[in-house]
Design a protein around this motif. Structure first.
Motif, PDB file in Angstrom:
ATOM      1  N   HIS A  91       9.836  24.409  52.603  1.00 46.37           N
ATOM      2  CA  HIS A  91      10.891  24.726  53.562  1.00 46.37           C
ATOM      3  C   HIS A  91      12.071  25.325  52.804  1.00 46.37           C
ATOM      4  O   HIS A  91      12.562  24.756  51.830  1.00 46.37           O
ATOM      5  CB  HIS A  91      11.341  23.460  54.297  1.00 46.37           C
ATOM      6  CG  HIS A  91      12.368  23.723  55.359  1.00 46.37           C
ATOM      7  ND1 HIS A  91      13.498  22.956  55.508  1.00 46.37           N
ATOM      8  CD2 HIS A  91      12.417  24.667  56.330  1.00 46.37           C
ATOM      9  CE1 HIS A  91      14.201  23.406  56.519  1.00 46.37           C
ATOM     10  NE2 HIS A  91      13.574  24.456  57.034  1.00 46.37           N
ATOM     11  N   GLY A  92      12.505  26.500  53.247  1.00 46.14           N
ATOM     12  CA  GLY A  92      13.633  27.163  52.609  1.00 46.14           C
ATOM     13  C   GLY A  92      13.869  28.507  53.265  1.00 46.14           C
ATOM     14  O   GLY A  92      13.258  28.834  54.288  1.00 46.14           O
ATOM     15  N   SER A  93      14.752  29.289  52.686  1.00 49.44           N
ATOM     16  CA  SER A  93      15.072  30.602  53.250  1.00 49.44           C
ATOM     17  C   SER A  93      15.417  31.551  52.120  1.00 49.44           C
ATOM     18  O   SER A  93      15.489  31.162  50.943  1.00 49.44           O
ATOM     19  CB  SER A  93      16.249  30.494  54.218  1.00 49.44           C
ATOM     20  OG  SER A  93      17.454  30.204  53.514  1.00 49.44           O
ATOM     21  N   ALA A  94      15.675  32.807  52.469  1.00 45.15           N
ATOM     22  CA  ALA A  94      16.011  33.801  51.454  1.00 45.15           C
ATOM     23  C   ALA A  94      17.265  33.405  50.684  1.00 45.15           C
ATOM     24  O   ALA A  94      17.352  33.611  49.468  1.00 45.15           O
ATOM     25  CB  ALA A  94      16.206  35.171  52.101  1.00 45.15           C
ATOM     26  N   GLU A  95      18.238  32.826  51.378  1.00 40.88           N
ATOM     27  CA  GLU A  95      19.481  32.432  50.713  1.00 40.88           C
ATOM     28  C   GLU A  95      19.382  31.083  50.024  1.00 40.88           C
ATOM     29  O   GLU A  95      20.258  30.724  49.232  1.00 40.88           O
ATOM     30  CB  GLU A  95      20.637  32.379  51.714  1.00 40.88           C
ATOM     31  CG  GLU A  95      20.880  33.646  52.491  1.00 40.88           C
ATOM     32  CD  GLU A  95      20.291  33.569  53.889  1.00 40.88           C
ATOM     33  OE1 GLU A  95      19.138  33.088  54.020  1.00 40.88           O
ATOM     34  OE2 GLU A  95      20.977  33.966  54.839  1.00 40.88           O
ATOM     35  N   HIS A  96      18.339  30.314  50.331  1.00 36.76           N
ATOM     36  CA  HIS A  96      18.181  28.956  49.802  1.00 36.76           C
ATOM     37  C   HIS A  96      16.717  28.750  49.393  1.00 36.76           C
ATOM     38  O   HIS A  96      15.933  28.172  50.136  1.00 36.76           O
ATOM     39  CB  HIS A  96      18.585  27.917  50.851  1.00 36.76           C
ATOM     40  CG  HIS A  96      19.934  28.144  51.441  1.00 36.76           C
ATOM     41  ND1 HIS A  96      21.104  27.867  50.780  1.00 36.76           N
ATOM     42  CD2 HIS A  96      20.297  28.653  52.653  1.00 36.76           C
ATOM     43  CE1 HIS A  96      22.131  28.169  51.542  1.00 36.76           C
ATOM     44  NE2 HIS A  96      21.679  28.656  52.680  1.00 36.76           N
ATOM     45  N   LEU A  97      16.361  29.218  48.206  1.00 36.35           N
ATOM     46  CA  LEU A  97      14.989  29.106  47.723  1.00 36.35           C
ATOM     47  C   LEU A  97      14.839  27.827  46.904  1.00 36.35           C
ATOM     48  O   LEU A  97      15.563  27.629  45.919  1.00 36.35           O
ATOM     49  CB  LEU A  97      14.625  30.325  46.870  1.00 36.35           C
ATOM     50  CG  LEU A  97      14.501  31.649  47.625  1.00 36.35           C
ATOM     51  CD1 LEU A  97      14.329  32.806  46.648  1.00 36.35           C
ATOM     52  CD2 LEU A  97      13.342  31.604  48.607  1.00 36.35           C
ATOM     53  N   PRO A  98      13.889  26.964  47.273  1.00 34.15           N
ATOM     54  CA  PRO A  98      13.697  25.690  46.570  1.00 34.15           C
ATOM     55  C   PRO A  98      12.860  25.858  45.313  1.00 34.15           C
ATOM     56  O   PRO A  98      11.860  25.165  45.092  1.00 34.15           O
ATOM     57  CB  PRO A  98      12.981  24.839  47.620  1.00 34.15           C
ATOM     58  CG  PRO A  98      12.177  25.826  48.404  1.00 34.15           C
ATOM     59  CD  PRO A  98      13.005  27.088  48.453  1.00 34.15           C
ATOM     60  N   LEU A  99      13.279  26.791  44.467  1.00 34.40           N
ATOM     61  CA  LEU A  99      12.531  27.143  43.259  1.00 34.40           C
ATOM     62  C   LEU A  99      13.489  27.273  42.090  1.00 34.40           C
ATOM     63  O   LEU A  99      14.678  27.583  42.259  1.00 34.40           O
ATOM     64  CB  LEU A  99      11.779  28.466  43.458  1.00 34.40           C
ATOM     65  CG  LEU A  99      10.742  28.501  44.587  1.00 34.40           C
ATOM     66  CD1 LEU A  99      10.299  29.934  44.840  1.00 34.40           C
ATOM     67  CD2 LEU A  99       9.554  27.626  44.244  1.00 34.40           C
ATOM     68  N   GLY A 100      12.961  27.085  40.887  1.00 33.41           N
ATOM     69  CA  GLY A 100      13.771  27.203  39.692  1.00 33.41           C
ATOM     70  C   GLY A 100      14.028  28.646  39.300  1.00 33.41           C
ATOM     71  O   GLY A 100      13.413  29.588  39.825  1.00 33.41           O
ATOM     72  N   ASP A 101      14.916  28.846  38.362  1.00 32.62           N
ATOM     73  CA  ASP A 101      15.246  30.167  37.862  1.00 32.62           C
ATOM     74  C   ASP A 101      14.040  30.775  37.140  1.00 32.62           C
ATOM     75  O   ASP A 101      13.314  30.085  36.410  1.00 32.62           O
ATOM     76  CB  ASP A 101      16.412  30.095  36.879  1.00 32.62           C
ATOM     77  CG  ASP A 101      17.707  29.598  37.514  1.00 32.62           C
ATOM     78  OD1 ASP A 101      17.736  29.417  38.742  1.00 32.62           O
ATOM     79  OD2 ASP A 101      18.684  29.399  36.760  1.00 32.62           O
ATOM     80  N   PRO A 122      22.127  41.828  53.639  1.00 34.14           N
ATOM     81  CA  PRO A 122      21.213  40.859  53.023  1.00 34.14           C
ATOM     82  C   PRO A 122      21.475  40.592  51.544  1.00 34.14           C
ATOM     83  O   PRO A 122      20.634  39.996  50.867  1.00 34.14           O
ATOM     84  CB  PRO A 122      19.847  41.508  53.221  1.00 34.14           C
ATOM     85  CG  PRO A 122      20.124  42.962  53.215  1.00 34.14           C
ATOM     86  CD  PRO A 122      21.493  43.145  53.802  1.00 34.14           C
ATOM     87  N   THR A 123      22.642  41.004  51.039  1.00 35.17           N
ATOM     88  CA  THR A 123      22.927  40.826  49.615  1.00 35.17           C
ATOM     89  C   THR A 123      22.796  39.380  49.141  1.00 35.17           C
ATOM     90  O   THR A 123      22.245  39.145  48.042  1.00 35.17           O
ATOM     91  CB  THR A 123      24.321  41.375  49.274  1.00 35.17           C
ATOM     92  OG1 THR A 123      24.368  42.769  49.606  1.00 35.17           O
ATOM     93  CG2 THR A 123      24.629  41.207  47.798  1.00 35.17           C
ATOM     94  N   PRO A 124      23.268  38.361  49.905  1.00 26.63           N
ATOM     95  CA  PRO A 124      23.101  36.988  49.407  1.00 26.63           C
ATOM     96  C   PRO A 124      21.647  36.621  49.146  1.00 26.63           C
ATOM     97  O   PRO A 124      21.338  35.951  48.145  1.00 26.63           O
ATOM     98  CB  PRO A 124      23.714  36.133  50.525  1.00 26.63           C
ATOM     99  CG  PRO A 124      24.725  37.023  51.164  1.00 26.63           C
ATOM    100  CD  PRO A 124      24.100  38.388  51.130  1.00 26.63           C
TER     101      PRO A 124
END
Length: 236
Positions: A91-101, A122-124
């Motif tokens: 669960h997440g979104s383009a602005e909030h990705l639950p993944l590491g760098d 859509p820059t964020p």
């Protein structure tokens, strides 16, 4: 995770089963799929399907080393998690990705979030994708071609679609970000007229009636795509 800015999609969010019919009709020749593979190969890599929806495309990435689907609509997550294969669905979104760098090699965003318009920037999301992409990793945005093909005729006749900027705005915006754009002409092909009418009704409502009346025997239509490909410029 609470996504306070999330708005359910008017197509898949409203009728996931009918959207399955739409997905099955997409690109029967494999033209789009072939171009995607050439644009940013994912064999042996980690691929993120951003805005994966009900997960229809997740099993098709089987040559990847790892497949991750991220979807903001919690109601679609169970369907995505039932798909064949071993994709991880989060669960997440383009602005909030639950993944590491720097953990992903290729990102596909198929009709999800990255539709820039005069009222939406859509820059964020692009900055967040940059965070999770490895150096030299690629984001491929699958967008509608609003100028070429019969699907473009429907977009041009739809006030709601035009409000999203389906002219050349998205291409110009992506060019300003350093992305390249490839046009791909493919099609939709349905097994019945009933399915075609239902899907066009889902996507365009009454705006589809004139096109359907003008094409009384059609079981499909030509469909143009734009692949906006952005490469992460950050260095190790």
């Amino acid at each position: 995770m609470t996504l306070s800015d999330f708005v359910p999609a008017a197509n898949q969010g409203a009728d996931p089963e009918l959207y399955e019919v739409e997905n099955r009709a997409l690109d029967p020749e494999g033209t789009l799929w072939h171009q995607l593979q050439n644009t940013a190969p994912w064999k042996g890599k980690t691929l993120l399907d951003l805005g994966c929806g009900s997960g229809y495309w997740l099993p098709k990435y089987r040559s990847a080393r790892r497949v991750i689907g991220v979807e903001p609509d919690e109601s679609l997550l169970p369907m995505a998690r039932r798909r064949p294969g071993e994709a991880e669905v989060l669960h997440g979104s383009a602005e909030h990705l639950p993944l590491g760098d720097n953990t992903v090699d290729v990102v596909h965003a198929r009709f999800a979030y990255f539709f820039p318009s005069r009222s939406f920037d859509p820059t964020p999301g692009l900055r967040e994708v940059q965070r999770v992409l490895s150096p030299g990793g690629k984001l491929v945005v699958i967008d509608n071609d609003g100028l070429n093909g019969e699907f473009a005729e429907l977009l041009q006749a739809s006030a709601s679609a035009q409000a999203q900027g389906h002219d050349d705005y998205s291409t110009r915006w992506w060019s300003s970000q350093g992305a390249s754009t490839t046009a791909v002409m493919s099609s939709w092909r349905f097994s019945s007229r009933e399915d075609l009418e239902a899907v066009l009704g889902l996507e365009f409502g009454r705006d589809a009636e004139a096109w359907l009346s003008a094409h009384p025997h059609s079981l499909g239509l030509s469909y143009g795509y734009l692949l906006h490909t952005w490469t992460n410029p950050q260095q190790v």
